[in-house]
Motif scaffolding. Structure first.
Motif, short mmCIF file in Angstrom:
data_model
loop_
_atom_site.label_atom_id
_atom_site.label_comp_id
_atom_site.label_asym_id
_atom_site.label_seq_id
_atom_site.Cartn_x
_atom_site.Cartn_y
_atom_site.Cartn_z
N GLY B 82 0.82 -1.21 0.00
CA GLY B 82 0.00 0.00 0.00
C GLY B 82 0.85 1.26 0.00
N ALA B 83 1.92 1.23 0.76
CA ALA B 83 2.80 2.39 0.84
C ALA B 83 3.47 2.65 -0.50
CB ALA B 83 3.85 2.16 1.93
N TYR B 84 3.96 1.60 -1.13
CA TYR B 84 4.60 1.77 -2.44
C TYR B 84 3.60 2.22 -3.48
CZ TYR B 84 9.37 0.34 -1.53
OH TYR B 84 10.67 0.31 -1.09
N ASP B 85 2.36 1.77 -3.33
CA ASP B 85 1.33 2.20 -4.26
C ASP B 85 1.11 3.71 -4.14
OD1 ASP B 85 -0.84 1.34 -6.12
OD2 ASP B 85 -2.08 2.34 -4.62
N VAL B 158 -2.22 6.05 11.99
CA VAL B 158 -3.28 5.46 11.19
C VAL B 158 -3.30 3.95 11.45
CG1 VAL B 158 -1.71 5.53 9.21
CG2 VAL B 158 -4.08 4.99 8.84
N GLY B 159 -4.48 3.43 11.71
CA GLY B 159 -4.60 2.01 12.03
C GLY B 159 -5.97 1.71 12.57
N PHE B 160 -6.01 0.85 13.56
CA PHE B 160 -7.28 0.50 14.20
C PHE B 160 -6.96 0.02 15.60
CE2 PHE B 160 -5.61 -3.17 11.97
CZ PHE B 160 -5.65 -4.15 12.94
N SER B 161 -7.99 -0.15 16.40
CA SER B 161 -7.77 -0.62 17.77
C SER B 161 -7.78 -2.14 17.81
CB SER B 161 -8.86 -0.08 18.68
OG SER B 161 -8.87 -0.83 19.88
N HIS B 162 -6.65 -2.70 18.13
CA HIS B 162 -6.57 -4.16 18.19
C HIS B 162 -7.42 -4.73 19.31
CE1 HIS B 162 -3.24 -4.88 15.23
NE2 HIS B 162 -3.22 -3.56 15.36
N SER B 163 -7.48 -4.02 20.42
CA SER B 163 -8.28 -4.55 21.53
C SER B 163 -9.76 -4.49 21.19
CB SER B 163 -7.97 -3.79 22.82
OG SER B 163 -8.13 -2.40 22.63
N ASP B 164 -10.21 -3.38 20.59
CA ASP B 164 -11.62 -3.30 20.20
C ASP B 164 -11.97 -4.39 19.18
OD1 ASP B 164 -11.74 -1.15 21.82
OD2 ASP B 164 -12.21 0.33 20.26
N ALA B 165 -11.07 -4.56 18.21
CA ALA B 165 -11.33 -5.55 17.16
C ALA B 165 -11.50 -6.94 17.76
CB ALA B 165 -10.19 -5.54 16.15
N ALA B 166 -10.59 -7.28 18.69
CA ALA B 166 -10.67 -8.59 19.31
C ALA B 166 -11.93 -8.71 20.16
CB ALA B 166 -9.42 -8.84 20.15
N PHE B 291 -11.23 -8.95 9.30
CA PHE B 291 -10.44 -8.34 8.23
C PHE B 291 -9.83 -7.03 8.70
CE2 PHE B 291 -10.02 -5.17 4.90
CZ PHE B 291 -9.17 -5.82 4.04
N THR B 292 -8.55 -6.88 8.43
CA THR B 292 -7.85 -5.64 8.81
C THR B 292 -7.39 -4.93 7.54
OG1 THR B 292 -5.83 -6.94 9.04
CG2 THR B 292 -7.09 -6.53 11.03
N PRO B 293 -7.53 -3.62 7.49
CA PRO B 293 -7.25 -2.86 6.26
C PRO B 293 -5.77 -2.57 6.10
CG PRO B 293 -8.02 -1.38 7.94
CD PRO B 293 -8.02 -2.75 8.56
N ARG B 294 -5.00 -3.59 5.79
CA ARG B 294 -3.55 -3.46 5.81
C ARG B 294 -3.03 -2.61 4.66
NH1 ARG B 294 -5.61 -8.39 6.37
NH2 ARG B 294 -5.22 -8.87 4.18
N PHE B 295 -3.47 -2.94 3.47
CA PHE B 295 -3.03 -2.17 2.30
C PHE B 295 -3.39 -0.70 2.48
CE2 PHE B 295 -3.44 -0.46 -1.98
CZ PHE B 295 -2.38 -1.04 -2.66
N GLU B 296 -4.62 -0.47 2.92
CA GLU B 296 -5.11 0.89 3.11
C GLU B 296 -4.29 1.64 4.17
OE1 GLU B 296 -7.11 2.10 1.11
OE2 GLU B 296 -7.69 4.01 2.03
N ILE B 297 -3.87 0.94 5.18
CA ILE B 297 -3.04 1.58 6.22
C ILE B 297 -1.74 2.09 5.59
CG2 ILE B 297 -1.59 1.10 8.23
CD1 ILE B 297 -3.82 -0.68 9.31
#
Lengths: 338, 338
Positions: B82-85, B158-166, B291-297
DNA sequence: TTGACAAATGATTGCGCAATCATTTAAGGT
DNA sequence: ACCTTAAATGATTGCGCAATCATTTGTCAA
């Protein structure tokens, strides 16, 4: 509080700046006492050389450029990991270019990479465009091609023969008693093509080749695509009794498709993957695969480049074929099936 | 046949070197006719700016440094992709540092990266050492932390909350009727720890938490390890009726282990993975995952860094929580089981 | 003790560019 | 036509280092 320069270090040590430069770059050229004095001053001031200035003055950077087709493909992730492992402690830096499996992107990327005046270049594959090859030949630095020893190198090469690897695997499947062996392939980049050629060769040797059993797609590889490809193959050739897969994702996806169709592996369908990425070996039943030395390829490529920076390598060290390892597991072992 | 310089281009165009420099870097500052003349000369000579000289003169490079824990982990491979994109066409370059999940390696890597005078920095996670954080705070460039919004950012995040996701995923499992839900985790890096905390929180809310059901290892994650972890858990707690897995590799490995033990999924064992990397969704039965938005991150991190190079971002743009998506599939769907 | 020679150290220069400041040219108002 | 002001372009300088050449110091033999 600005960054100390060579002049600052020189003053601290009571010597000239150029002597400091020498003490750091060619320690054997200065006396022991001088080296000690300089090192002390460097440490005291926390001096770190300015790479941009060094690159400008010497007309060479500390960069080894590396061109890979993709990050998301685990194969290249492993190659990169090996390369970064080997670069450690050499004083050189890796600069990665991602070309997304596009020879044209590579053609536009290379001039940019070359503009950094790299001391070495590592590129994936041997199937560059004519123009890319010219750029690589004219490059004022050693060039290592990786992954693929099926062609002559421009300069140096480390990898294995994809066609031989595939032929070995398919030969094994024939030996195990499979007779209608299909080929499933996605992406179909140059290395995939070579694996397909090896597959064909092995079957032709025994008079078993049937072009109808080759099912491929240009879309990128995934477990999901593996399932679809097997479905397509079975629609064309219901009598197919085994598949050689372009890579492990395809193999795993095909195996799941077999489970959904209640096809027993290997009795109803033999399966062999490629790369042996891990998941295949843990499936139920475990899938045979061809292990490829990806990490080692990255490591060796960097080592070759670093060695070659100090002068060309002897001919016998310029081509390194690391081979592969066929890992036979339950999915091709017809012998143990009742 | 040496590389043309600004002076050469200037002579070709009949103007001074500095005007060429301006025409290229700040096209709006020169007249239209001048811009056309310069561009023609640049094209004719094939001029490409020397990055080292530019970096030295301006005291800033075109480099955005990026620190990742690993290449082999698909999560970071996707972030890099995602970063290289996103870097494409910005004129900036990404320089990757791999720290092998070691905060100490990171501490030694950062000064080297900073020495390149990067214009931006992207680092994985929020759990740097004190010293690393100081370096990042003093860095003369924007810093984006990625993956993890569970703590306040040093600068941007930029990311998400791992604890909330779990917690969401485990809440779902409880809702589906599972009562003895185990946790399987490998590597146990900071983000894994946060996922475990979220798992615990969700269970404690319902009075279902049992510390004995948490099985973890420091060894790195793999499908194979997933199988072993489930075996360990079942040895301790045979009554366990579901597992929340730290990532998809563990989940897939645990699912294979279930198949080997003839445990029906989800009837005998519910399974939920994390990241949704593809294989889990294709298994038989299909595995639920987050699902985690890795590319988007990766993409957003580069965009933020590039924007911030031209001046600090407003507060509301400095924290981006992309959230996750719980993808419920057969492996947690007790409702459809007879 | 001297001279010859090597080893160790230093002075100068320029790599290619951007920052800074200086100058010229164009545009607009009266 | 003249002045004011802004826009466009140019001249000079130095970033931090390594290459090149020059000089000093040390070593050893006769």
């Amino acid at each position: 509080m600005k960054k100390p320069t060579l002049v600052d270090v020189g003053q601290e040590a009571g010597v000239s700046a150029i002597t400091v430069s020498r003490a750091l770059r060619q320690p054997e050229k200065v006396s022991d006492s001088m080296r000690a004095k300089v090192n002390a001053a460097v440490k005291k001031l926390g001096y770190v050389p300015d790479v941009a200035a060094a690159a400008l003055a010497s007309k060479r950077s500390n960069i080894i450029g590396m061109v890979v087709p993709s990050f998301s493909n685990n194969v290249f992730a492993d190659v990169l990991a090996g390369a970064y492992d080997a670069i450690e402690g050499t004083g050189f830096t890796i600069q990665i270019g991602n070309v997304n499996y596009s020879a044209l992107t590579e053609e536009t990327l290379l001039p940019n990479l070359l503009n950094l005046r790299p001391v070495g270049l590592i590129v994936a594959g041997v199937d560059q465009t004519r123009r890319s090859k010219e750029l690589l030949k004219m490059a004022a630095c050693p060039v290592v091609q990786v992954m693929d020893t099926d062609s002559d190198p421009l300069d140096m090469i480390v990898g294995f023969s994809h066609s031989d690897a595939a032929a070995t695997a398919v030969g094994h499947m024939i030996d195990m008693g499979f007779r209608r062996i299909g080929f499933l392939g996605a992406r179909m980049d140059p290395r995939s093509q070579k694996r397909m050629a090896g597959y064909r060769y092995a079957l032709e040797q025994r008079g078993l080749f049937d072009p109808a059993l080759q099912v491929t797609t240009q879309s990128s590889s995934s477990v999901s695509v593996g399932g679809h490809l097997l479905a397509d193959l079975l629609a064309i050739a219901p009598d197919c009794d085994a598949i050689f897969c372009n890579n492990d994702d395809i193999a795993v996806g095909a195996a799941f498709e077999c489970q959904r169709r209640n096809l027993a592996i290997p009795r109803d369908m033999g399966i062999c993957g490629f790369n042996d990425l891990g998941t295949a070996a843990e499936m139920h039943p475990r899938l045979s695969s061809v292990f490829t030395p990806r990490f080692e390829i990255g490591r060796r490529a960097v080592e070759m480049a670093v060695r070659a920076i100090n002068g060309p390598l002897p001919a016998e060290d310029r081509i390194v074929d690391l081979g592969v390892e066929l890992r036979v597991r339950a999915s091709t072992n017809l012998a143990n099936v009742s």
